[in-house]
Design a protein around this motif. Structure first.
Motif, PDB file in Angstrom:
ATOM      1  N   ALA A 172       0.829  -1.113  -0.348  1.00 32.92           N
ATOM      2  CA  ALA A 172       0.171  -0.132   0.358  1.00 32.92           C
ATOM      3  C   ALA A 172       1.280   1.455  -0.149  1.00 32.92           C
ATOM      4  O   ALA A 172       0.297   2.705  -0.640  1.00 32.92           O
ATOM      5  CB  ALA A 172      -0.943  -0.201   1.317  1.00 32.92           C
ATOM      6  N   GLN A 173       2.046   1.186   0.585  1.00 28.18           N
ATOM      7  CA  GLN A 173       2.522   2.587   0.652  1.00 28.18           C
ATOM      8  C   GLN A 173       3.189   2.877  -0.553  1.00 28.18           C
ATOM      9  O   GLN A 173       3.455   4.321  -0.779  1.00 28.18           O
ATOM     10  CB  GLN A 173       3.890   2.283   1.844  1.00 28.18           C
ATOM     11  CG  GLN A 173       5.044   3.239   2.003  1.00 28.18           C
ATOM     12  CD  GLN A 173       5.899   3.254   2.755  1.00 28.18           C
ATOM     13  OE1 GLN A 173       6.696   2.246   3.501  1.00 28.18           O
ATOM     14  NE2 GLN A 173       7.020   4.851   2.744  1.00 28.18           N
ATOM     15  N   LYS A 174       3.844   1.794  -1.569  1.00 26.48           N
ATOM     16  CA  LYS A 174       3.990   2.195  -2.684  1.00 26.48           C
ATOM     17  C   LYS A 174       3.428   2.736  -3.561  1.00 26.48           C
ATOM     18  O   LYS A 174       3.948   3.070  -4.074  1.00 26.48           O
ATOM     19  CB  LYS A 174       5.231   0.504  -3.237  1.00 26.48           C
ATOM     20  CG  LYS A 174       6.237   0.259  -2.598  1.00 26.48           C
ATOM     21  CD  LYS A 174       7.137  -0.228  -2.961  1.00 26.48           C
ATOM     22  CE  LYS A 174       8.507  -0.951  -1.832  1.00 26.48           C
ATOM     23  NZ  LYS A 174       9.455  -1.785  -2.907  1.00 26.48           N
ATOM     24  N   LEU A 175       1.611   1.854  -3.822  1.00 28.52           N
ATOM     25  CA  LEU A 175       0.813   2.563  -4.416  1.00 28.52           C
ATOM     26  C   LEU A 175       0.122   3.286  -3.608  1.00 28.52           C
ATOM     27  O   LEU A 175       0.600   4.380  -5.159  1.00 28.52           O
ATOM     28  CB  LEU A 175       0.136   1.334  -4.362  1.00 28.52           C
ATOM     29  CG  LEU A 175       0.384   0.181  -4.808  1.00 28.52           C
ATOM     30  CD1 LEU A 175      -1.150  -0.522  -4.392  1.00 28.52           C
ATOM     31  CD2 LEU A 175       0.841  -0.287  -6.219  1.00 28.52           C
ATOM     32  N   GLU A 176       0.166   4.724  -2.392  1.00 27.38           N
ATOM     33  CA  GLU A 176       0.329   5.581  -2.303  1.00 27.38           C
ATOM     34  C   GLU A 176       1.051   6.597  -3.636  1.00 27.38           C
ATOM     35  O   GLU A 176       0.602   7.891  -3.725  1.00 27.38           O
ATOM     36  CB  GLU A 176       0.352   5.698  -0.888  1.00 27.38           C
ATOM     37  CG  GLU A 176      -1.249   5.166  -0.300  1.00 27.38           C
ATOM     38  CD  GLU A 176      -2.408   5.334  -1.447  1.00 27.38           C
ATOM     39  OE1 GLU A 176      -2.028   7.139  -1.230  1.00 27.38           O
ATOM     40  OE2 GLU A 176      -3.240   4.772  -1.392  1.00 27.38           O
ATOM     41  N   ILE A 177       2.758   6.087  -2.903  1.00 23.76           N
ATOM     42  CA  ILE A 177       3.987   6.878  -3.802  1.00 23.76           C
ATOM     43  C   ILE A 177       3.315   7.075  -5.665  1.00 23.76           C
ATOM     44  O   ILE A 177       3.608   8.153  -6.013  1.00 23.76           O
ATOM     45  CB  ILE A 177       4.549   6.371  -3.654  1.00 23.76           C
ATOM     46  CG1 ILE A 177       5.436   7.087  -1.742  1.00 23.76           C
ATOM     47  CG2 ILE A 177       5.861   6.911  -4.193  1.00 23.76           C
ATOM     48  CD1 ILE A 177       6.558   6.554  -1.511  1.00 23.76           C
ATOM     49  N   CYS A 178       2.947   6.488  -6.032  1.00 26.01           N
ATOM     50  CA  CYS A 178       3.027   6.238  -7.562  1.00 26.01           C
ATOM     51  C   CYS A 178       1.134   6.756  -7.693  1.00 26.01           C
ATOM     52  O   CYS A 178       1.705   7.450  -8.859  1.00 26.01           O
ATOM     53  CB  CYS A 178       2.405   4.735  -7.672  1.00 26.01           C
ATOM     54  SG  CYS A 178       3.811   3.575  -7.685  1.00 26.01           S
ATOM     55  N   LYS A 179       0.503   6.720  -6.936  1.00 30.58           N
ATOM     56  CA  LYS A 179      -0.806   7.896  -7.645  1.00 30.58           C
ATOM     57  C   LYS A 179      -0.366   9.320  -7.227  1.00 30.58           C
ATOM     58  O   LYS A 179      -0.329   9.949  -8.097  1.00 30.58           O
ATOM     59  CB  LYS A 179      -1.702   7.414  -6.044  1.00 30.58           C
ATOM     60  CG  LYS A 179      -2.528   5.849  -6.031  1.00 30.58           C
ATOM     61  CD  LYS A 179      -3.213   5.869  -4.716  1.00 30.58           C
ATOM     62  CE  LYS A 179      -4.443   4.213  -4.843  1.00 30.58           C
ATOM     63  NZ  LYS A 179      -5.479   4.962  -4.139  1.00 30.58           N
ATOM     64  N   ALA A 180       0.221   9.304  -5.770  1.00 30.51           N
ATOM     65  CA  ALA A 180       1.218  10.764  -5.979  1.00 30.51           C
ATOM     66  C   ALA A 180       1.307  11.070  -7.400  1.00 30.51           C
ATOM     67  O   ALA A 180       1.909  12.665  -7.871  1.00 30.51           O
ATOM     68  CB  ALA A 180       1.732  12.006  -4.816  1.00 30.51           C
ATOM     69  N   ALA A 181       2.614  10.264  -8.564  1.00 26.95           N
ATOM     70  CA  ALA A 181       3.250  10.141  -9.377  1.00 26.95           C
ATOM     71  C   ALA A 181       2.348  11.065 -10.458  1.00 26.95           C
ATOM     72  O   ALA A 181       3.305  11.117 -12.184  1.00 26.95           O
ATOM     73  CB  ALA A 181       4.527   9.035  -9.483  1.00 26.95           C
ATOM     74  N   GLU A 304      21.953  -2.560   0.069  1.00 23.00           N
ATOM     75  CA  GLU A 304      20.976  -3.657   0.834  1.00 23.00           C
ATOM     76  C   GLU A 304      19.089  -3.379   0.463  1.00 23.00           C
ATOM     77  O   GLU A 304      18.246  -4.004   0.196  1.00 23.00           O
ATOM     78  CB  GLU A 304      21.780  -3.678   2.207  1.00 23.00           C
ATOM     79  CG  GLU A 304      20.251  -5.172   2.810  1.00 23.00           C
ATOM     80  CD  GLU A 304      20.679  -6.098   2.263  1.00 23.00           C
ATOM     81  OE1 GLU A 304      19.578  -6.757   1.681  1.00 23.00           O
ATOM     82  OE2 GLU A 304      21.634  -6.903   1.767  1.00 23.00           O
ATOM     83  N   LEU A 305      19.274  -1.746   1.027  1.00 22.42           N
ATOM     84  CA  LEU A 305      18.137  -1.209   0.611  1.00 22.42           C
ATOM     85  C   LEU A 305      17.139  -1.282  -0.776  1.00 22.42           C
ATOM     86  O   LEU A 305      16.217  -1.258  -0.939  1.00 22.42           O
ATOM     87  CB  LEU A 305      17.631   0.558   0.669  1.00 22.42           C
ATOM     88  CG  LEU A 305      17.766   0.866   2.187  1.00 22.42           C
ATOM     89  CD1 LEU A 305      18.217   2.317   2.311  1.00 22.42           C
ATOM     90  CD2 LEU A 305      16.539  -0.005   3.008  1.00 22.42           C
ATOM     91  N   LYS A 310      13.330  -2.232  -0.428  1.00 28.85           N
ATOM     92  CA  LYS A 310      12.568  -1.401   0.305  1.00 28.85           C
ATOM     93  C   LYS A 310      13.132   0.119   0.280  1.00 28.85           C
ATOM     94  O   LYS A 310      12.425   1.461   0.892  1.00 28.85           O
ATOM     95  CB  LYS A 310      13.688  -1.691   1.861  1.00 28.85           C
ATOM     96  CG  LYS A 310      13.218  -2.850   2.566  1.00 28.85           C
ATOM     97  CD  LYS A 310      14.345  -3.250   3.591  1.00 28.85           C
ATOM     98  CE  LYS A 310      13.432  -4.602   4.411  1.00 28.85           C
ATOM     99  NZ  LYS A 310      14.661  -5.233   5.461  1.00 28.85           N
ATOM    100  N   SER A 311      12.807   0.528  -1.234  1.00 33.64           N
ATOM    101  CA  SER A 311      13.872   1.888  -1.237  1.00 33.64           C
ATOM    102  C   SER A 311      11.932   2.246  -2.145  1.00 33.64           C
ATOM    103  O   SER A 311      11.487   1.290  -2.803  1.00 33.64           O
ATOM    104  CB  SER A 311      14.373   2.550  -1.476  1.00 33.64           C
ATOM    105  OG  SER A 311      14.704   1.635  -2.878  1.00 33.64           O
ATOM    106  N   THR A 312      11.857   3.680  -2.174  1.00 34.40           N
ATOM    107  CA  THR A 312      11.337   3.939  -3.945  1.00 34.40           C
ATOM    108  C   THR A 312      12.033   5.302  -4.427  1.00 34.40           C
ATOM    109  O   THR A 312      12.840   6.177  -3.996  1.00 34.40           O
ATOM    110  CB  THR A 312       9.796   4.659  -2.932  1.00 34.40           C
ATOM    111  OG1 THR A 312       9.647   5.469  -1.799  1.00 34.40           O
ATOM    112  CG2 THR A 312       9.111   3.408  -2.000  1.00 34.40           C
TER     113      THR A 312
END
Length: 319
Positions: A172-181, A304-305, A310-312
């Motif tokens: 969900a966190q990554k999907l929210e960042i995609c929406k913001a983009a 490692e991230l 674990k990064s966006t």
């Protein structure tokens, strides 16, 4: 100087003390301010990248910094000038020597962190979508690995080019960042049926595929007739087989794209693209996303991230 180097392919890269480079003819030495990490760096560590510098080799494909030395025959850059540069390797060090034609002047509208994260991610997505995939306004674009370095820029640029963007990512966190983009629709590849969800949205005219493996296969099944699939990479670790008979029956174009590979075959297109992107950024029309900024002493943590997803957006190392 400090340099984060691969010594051999059996041991992890480490921070070492090495001699500072000097500028040969046609080169500049850049005092590095920041270096962006890329998935290709991870492949280079194990000898699986398409370009294999002789060992020991310093990692780091793209940098921002200040020209410290100018070699013979270089007239368009001067000592003290801020630049961005793409050398393919060598950037995770206090100083980096690279061909002067691999550098571009950097004005004050872009800070060092943003600049170090800019070239590969935006350059890849812009050329892939405009030149290779021929993305048209009103088409549907599916981006896999959509919260990653190149994936997130594909979401942003696809929306700005007038496409309906479907972003596929994990959690969900990554999907929210995609929406913001700018993503119009999002799909969680951990829980959703990618093929079914994309088909329910009308299928994809263009697929920007960064993961490989089962994700590629699922996306392929949702590609519309006459569609285009652009292969950007295999972040999932598996190169997928391709059902060539389905390409034939559905008139699908399967397109490979490697941004660095444009330098020897069509450098003009690459530099024109990068110039357009930098002007868009200066005008406030792009919003680069950097999730982690770490000092060079923590470069291993940054990788490692990246490895653990674990990064966006981008990870940037500062010097």
């Amino acid at each position: 100087m400090r340099a984060f180097q691969i010594h051999d392919l059996e041991t992890p890269p480490t921070l070492r003390d090495v001699p500072r480079p000097t500028a040969a003819a046609g080169e500049v030495v850049v005092k590095v301010a920041a270096c962006g990490l890329n998935f290709g760096d991870l492949l280079m560590m194990t000898g699986r990248y398409q370009e294999r510098p002789p060992l020991p080799a310093t990692l780091g494909m793209e940098i921002s910094g200040t020209v410290a030395e100018v070699g013979n025959g270089v007239h368009h850059l001067r000592v003290g000038q801020r630049v961005i540069g793409f050398g393919g390797h060598g950037g995770l060090a206090d100083y980096c020597a690279l061909a002067a034609d691999r550098c571009a002047p950097l004005d004050d509208t872009m800070d060092d962190i943003t600049a170090a994260a800019f070239q590969v991610a935006y350059g890849t997505s812009h050329l892939a979508l405009t030149k290779r995939a021929r993305l048209a306004k009103g088409e549907t674009l599916l981006v896999t690995g959509a919260a990653g370095g190149v994936g997130l820029t594909a979401v942003e640029l696809g929306a700005k080019l007038g496409a309906t963007v479907i972003a596929a990512a994990r959690g969900a966190q990554k999907l929210e960042i995609c929406k913001a983009a700018g993503a119009h629709h999002v799909i969680d590849t951990d829980t959703d049926d990618l093929t079914a969800r994309v088909k329910a949205l009308g299928g994809a005219d263009v697929i920007y595929e960064t993961i490989g493996g089962d994700i590629f296969t699922s996306a392929f099944k949702a590609c519309n007739r006459g569609g285009r699939i652009v292969v950007i990479g295999f972040a999932g670790g598996t190169v997928p087989p391709v059902a060539a008979n389905h390409l034939l029956v559905k008139n699908i174009d399967l397109i490979g794209f490697y941004w660095g590979g444009y330098l020897p075959i069509n450098p003009g297109a690459l530099y024109e693209s990068l110039g357009d992107l930098m002007r868009w950024h200066a005008a406030g029309n792009l919003a680069p996303h950097v999730s982690h900024v770490l000092p060079i002493e923590q470069a291993a943590d940054g990788f490692e991230l990246l490895r653990a997803r674990k990064s966006t957006g981008k990870i940037v190392i500062t010097l």
